[in-house]
Design an enzyme around this catalytic site. Structure first.
Site, short mmCIF file in Angstrom:
data_model
loop_
_atom_site.label_atom_id
_atom_site.label_comp_id
_atom_site.label_asym_id
_atom_site.label_seq_id
_atom_site.Cartn_x
_atom_site.Cartn_y
_atom_site.Cartn_z
N HIS A 37 4.05 12.73 -7.86
CA HIS A 37 4.11 12.04 -6.58
C HIS A 37 5.41 11.24 -6.57
CE1 HIS A 37 -0.28 12.42 -5.54
NE2 HIS A 37 -0.36 12.57 -6.85
N HIS A 94 1.74 18.00 -10.64
CA HIS A 94 2.54 17.51 -9.52
C HIS A 94 2.96 16.08 -9.81
CE1 HIS A 94 -1.74 16.94 -8.70
NE2 HIS A 94 -1.43 15.82 -8.07
N GLU A 153 -6.78 15.33 -8.68
CA GLU A 153 -7.59 16.15 -7.76
C GLU A 153 -7.16 17.61 -7.78
OE1 GLU A 153 -7.41 14.43 -3.89
OE2 GLU A 153 -8.46 12.59 -4.52
N VAL A 154 -5.86 17.83 -7.79
CA VAL A 154 -5.36 19.21 -7.74
C VAL A 154 -4.91 19.61 -9.15
CG1 VAL A 154 -3.68 20.78 -6.73
CG2 VAL A 154 -4.63 18.93 -5.34
P1 AMP Z 1 -3.80 14.02 -7.27
O1 AMP Z 1 -4.95 13.09 -7.00
O2 AMP Z 1 -2.74 13.39 -8.12
O3 AMP Z 1 -4.26 15.36 -7.80
O4 AMP Z 1 -3.10 14.25 -5.87
C1 AMP Z 1 -3.26 15.39 -5.09
C2 AMP Z 1 -2.42 15.20 -3.84
O5 AMP Z 1 -2.30 16.45 -3.18
C3 AMP Z 1 -3.03 14.22 -2.81
O6 AMP Z 1 -2.10 13.17 -2.57
C4 AMP Z 1 -3.25 15.10 -1.57
O7 AMP Z 1 -3.02 14.41 -0.37
C5 AMP Z 1 -2.25 16.23 -1.80
N1 AMP Z 1 -2.55 17.49 -1.14
C6 AMP Z 1 -3.72 18.18 -1.16
N2 AMP Z 1 -3.63 19.31 -0.45
C7 AMP Z 1 -2.35 19.35 0.02
C8 AMP Z 1 -1.62 20.28 0.82
N3 AMP Z 1 -2.18 21.40 1.30
N4 AMP Z 1 -0.33 20.01 1.12
C9 AMP Z 1 0.25 18.87 0.65
N5 AMP Z 1 -0.38 17.96 -0.11
C10 AMP Z 1 -1.67 18.20 -0.42
#
Ligand code: AMP
Length: 121
Positions: free
Chosen positions: A106, A104, A99-100
């Site tokens: 996890h 990152h 998503e981001v």
């Molecule tokens: P992914 O699907 O691997 O890209 O995971 C993105 C993660 O970023 C998700 O677990 C979200 O809950 C987390 N996330 C999104 N915005 C924020 C934020 N502002 N602070 C901390 N975590 C975030």
């Protein structure tokens, strides 16, 4: 894939939006996930502009790689899950539902995490 400097983690790194910080090093930042999926759910990111592990593994320096891996272990020890166990995951691209678009990892722990992967039905 081109790096989008307006992604939410880039904004956190620039201090434009807050995060619940766990650890900061020369090349990495760790903070609590805003929507935790387990008792301890921490994200560990490089400070450099990398879209995903694919990008990072191709372009990052050895210092950045070492720093990120050491940070993952350090965060686990800080949270006290090194003895009980934890899981590290990183989503790259469409099929992993990233998503981001800033690399990152996890880090999940603090309870029994169940099977490694459940595919959607
Ligand atoms: P992914 O699907 O691997 O890209 O995971 C993105 C993660 O970023 C998700 O677990 C979200 O809950 C987390 N996330 C999104 N915005 C924020 C934020 N502002 N602070 C901390 N975590 C975030």
């Amino acid at each position: 894939m081109t790096y989008d400097p307006n992604n939410v983690f880039a904004k956190i790194l620039r201090g434009e939006i807050p995060c619940n910080k766990v650890l900061e090093t020369e090349h990495s930042l760790a903070f609590h996930d805003i929507n935790p999926l387990c008792r301890h759910h921490v994200l560990v990111i490089p400070k450099g502009s990398y879209v995903s592990l694919d990008d990072f593994s191709a372009r990052s320096s050895e210092a950045e790689i070492v720093d990120l891996i050491r940070s993952l272990g350090e965060v686990a020890r800080m949270l006290g899950v090194d003895a009980s166990g934890y899981r590290i995951m990183s989503n790259h691209g469409h099929d992993a539902r990233q998503e981001v678009p800033h690399l990152h990892f996890h880090g999940c722990g603090g309870e029994d995490l169940g099977p490694m992967l459940r595919l959607p039905k």
